[in-house]
Design a protein around this motif. Structure first.
Motif, mmCIF file in Angstrom:
data_model
loop_
_atom_site.group_PDB
_atom_site.id
_atom_site.type_symbol
_atom_site.label_atom_id
_atom_site.label_comp_id
_atom_site.label_asym_id
_atom_site.label_seq_id
_atom_site.Cartn_x
_atom_site.Cartn_y
_atom_site.Cartn_z
ATOM 1 N N ASN A 1 0.841 -1.172 0.000
ATOM 2 C CA ASN A 1 0.000 0.000 0.000
ATOM 3 C C ASN A 1 0.885 1.234 0.000
ATOM 4 N N ILE A 2 1.009 1.850 -1.150
ATOM 5 C CA ILE A 2 1.964 2.939 -1.322
ATOM 6 C C ILE A 2 1.605 4.131 -0.442
ATOM 7 N N ALA A 3 0.335 4.469 -0.369
ATOM 8 C CA ALA A 3 -0.073 5.615 0.445
ATOM 9 C C ALA A 3 0.283 5.396 1.913
ATOM 10 N N GLU A 4 0.043 4.186 2.412
ATOM 11 C CA GLU A 4 0.373 3.897 3.807
ATOM 12 C C GLU A 4 1.881 3.928 4.035
ATOM 13 N N GLN A 5 2.633 3.344 3.122
ATOM 14 C CA GLN A 5 4.088 3.331 3.261
ATOM 15 C C GLN A 5 4.661 4.744 3.186
ATOM 16 N N LEU A 6 4.087 5.556 2.338
ATOM 17 C CA LEU A 6 4.528 6.942 2.221
ATOM 18 C C LEU A 6 4.244 7.701 3.514
ATOM 19 N N SER A 7 3.060 7.507 4.057
ATOM 20 C CA SER A 7 2.706 8.154 5.317
ATOM 21 C C SER A 7 3.647 7.726 6.438
ATOM 22 N N LEU A 8 3.969 6.443 6.471
ATOM 23 C CA LEU A 8 4.891 5.930 7.486
ATOM 24 C C LEU A 8 6.290 6.523 7.303
ATOM 25 N N ALA A 9 6.726 6.642 6.059
ATOM 26 C CA ALA A 9 8.050 7.199 5.783
ATOM 27 C C ALA A 9 8.148 8.637 6.287
ATOM 28 N N TYR A 10 7.109 9.425 6.050
ATOM 29 C CA TYR A 10 7.126 10.812 6.520
ATOM 30 C C TYR A 10 7.032 10.883 8.044
ATOM 31 N N TYR A 11 6.269 9.982 8.627
ATOM 32 C CA TYR A 11 6.204 9.937 10.093
ATOM 33 C C TYR A 11 7.586 9.644 10.676
ATOM 34 N N ASN A 12 8.256 8.633 10.130
ATOM 35 C CA ASN A 12 9.592 8.274 10.622
ATOM 36 C C ASN A 12 10.589 9.406 10.391
ATOM 37 N N LEU A 13 10.469 10.071 9.239
ATOM 38 C CA LEU A 13 11.355 11.193 8.947
ATOM 39 C C LEU A 13 11.148 12.316 9.964
ATOM 40 N N ASN A 14 9.905 12.639 10.243
ATOM 41 C CA ASN A 14 9.628 13.702 11.206
ATOM 42 C C ASN A 14 10.120 13.342 12.603
ATOM 43 N N GLU A 15 9.937 12.083 12.983
ATOM 44 C CA GLU A 15 10.413 11.638 14.300
ATOM 45 C C GLU A 15 11.925 11.770 14.398
ATOM 46 N N LYS A 16 12.633 11.359 13.367
ATOM 47 C CA LYS A 16 14.091 11.453 13.382
ATOM 48 C C LYS A 16 14.538 12.907 13.405
ATOM 49 N N CYS A 17 13.864 13.750 12.652
ATOM 50 C CA CYS A 17 14.204 15.175 12.668
ATOM 51 C C CYS A 17 13.992 15.781 14.048
ATOM 52 N N ASN A 18 12.933 15.355 14.723
ATOM 53 C CA ASN A 18 12.684 15.851 16.082
ATOM 54 C C ASN A 18 13.803 15.443 17.025
ATOM 55 N N VAL A 19 14.260 14.215 16.917
ATOM 56 C CA VAL A 19 15.345 13.729 17.764
ATOM 57 C C VAL A 19 16.616 14.532 17.528
ATOM 58 N N LEU A 20 16.880 14.844 16.264
ATOM 59 C CA LEU A 20 18.099 15.560 15.894
ATOM 60 C C LEU A 20 17.940 17.077 16.004
ATOM 61 N N ALA A 21 16.734 17.531 16.345
ATOM 62 C CA ALA A 21 16.434 18.966 16.375
ATOM 63 C C ALA A 21 16.700 19.606 15.015
ATOM 64 N N THR A 22 16.367 18.849 13.966
ATOM 65 C CA THR A 22 16.517 19.321 12.593
ATOM 66 C C THR A 22 15.159 19.755 12.064
ATOM 67 N N ASP A 23 15.130 20.839 11.332
ATOM 68 C CA ASP A 23 13.896 21.304 10.725
ATOM 69 C C ASP A 23 13.497 20.345 9.605
ATOM 70 N N ASN A 24 12.384 19.653 9.772
ATOM 71 C CA ASN A 24 11.997 18.671 8.754
ATOM 72 C C ASN A 24 11.655 19.332 7.419
ATOM 73 N N LYS A 25 11.460 20.638 7.419
ATOM 74 C CA LYS A 25 11.149 21.325 6.158
ATOM 75 C C LYS A 25 12.377 21.456 5.260
ATOM 76 N N VAL A 26 13.574 21.244 5.815
ATOM 77 C CA VAL A 26 14.779 21.353 4.983
ATOM 78 C C VAL A 26 15.228 19.984 4.464
ATOM 79 N N VAL A 27 14.514 18.928 4.819
ATOM 80 C CA VAL A 27 14.857 17.584 4.348
ATOM 81 C C VAL A 27 13.821 17.143 3.317
ATOM 82 N N ALA A 28 14.283 16.879 2.111
ATOM 83 C CA ALA A 28 13.398 16.447 1.029
ATOM 84 C C ALA A 28 13.407 14.925 0.935
ATOM 85 N N LEU A 29 12.218 14.342 0.907
ATOM 86 C CA LEU A 29 12.081 12.898 0.718
ATOM 87 C C LEU A 29 11.764 12.661 -0.757
#
Length: 228
Positions: free
Chosen positions: A3-31
């Motif tokens: 399910n591409i939509a679900e996998q995409l949603s999960l990928a962005y969730y994981n990306l945002n979580e990692k950015c939060n841990v690193l205190a990185t602005d998720n808006k500067v990271v392109a997936l």
């Protein structure tokens, strides 16, 4: 089926979580969703789920998908594979970004063939950071010369660097790429992009300053290379 939509949603969730841990602005990271070997229907499913950045490795496949999805005018195509001189026109006419510049000849052809109405083609220089004899890319010591030449070309905009480390070499390679990126920015302040990290190592890449991650399997599932 994946399910591409679900996998995409999960990928962005994981990306945002990692950015939060690193205190990185998720808006500067392109997936970038790497859709090579996947059918147009899969790209369209991801598009309908909100994805706009797509990566392709093969010029002909890029051109065909771009033409078939021409109604989706806000798609941004990233060419991320090795590029031969006889295929540069397809990339110059259909992509917004090229991540894999490793020869001046290729850059010159892209500059010559880029349609003026599309604006400048944004390019990254590929570094063979693990010094693999079979892998594309320039060696780190070749970067100043190639960067200086590419930066002078009309219709191209030097935006940064890309690398694909050898298996087992990711952390050392990512750290080295981060330093190369900082050095490049001293001379070319606009060259802030660092494209590195794929489905299996993107969290580590973010730790070392990646601004673009390239996810294929994590979104679209395993690839079927029999279709090539």
């Amino acid at each position: 089926m994946n399910n591409i939509a679900e996998q995409l949603s999960l990928a962005y969730y994981n990306l945002n979580e990692k950015c939060n841990v690193l205190a990185t602005d998720n808006k500067v990271v392109a997936l970038i969703a790497v859709s090579k070997t996947k059918p147009v229907a899969a790209v369209l499913e991801a598009y309908r789920a909100g994805q706009r950045l797509f990566g392709e490795n093969y010029p002909q496949e890029l051109a065909e998908k771009a033409q078939q999805l021409s109604d989706c005018q806000d798609i941004c195509w990233h060419f991320i594979g090795p590029l031969q001189s006889n295929k540069t026109r397809l990339v110059a006419e259909h992509s917004s970004w090229v991540h894999s510049i490793d020869r001046l000849k290729i850059a010159q052809r892209l500059a010559e063939q880029r349609p003026a109405h599309l604006g400048k083609l944004k390019v990254l220089l590929q570094i063979n950071i693990s010094n693999e004899p079979t892998k594309a890319g320039i060696l780190p010591q070749q970067l100043p010369e190639l960067a200086a030449a590419v930066a002078q070309l009309p219709q191209l905009e030097l935006k940064g660097l890309m690398a694909i480390p050898a298996p087992g070499d990711s952390e050392r390679a990512f750290a080295a790429m981060q330093q190369l990126s900082l050095q490049l920015q001293q001379h070319y302040p606009q060259a802030t992009e660092l494209s590195m990290g794929m489905s299996d190592d993107w969290p580590l890449a973010l730790t070392y300053g990646a601004t673009m991650i390239r996810l294929g399997t994590a979104i679209f599932g395993a690839r079927d290379y029999k279709q090539e």
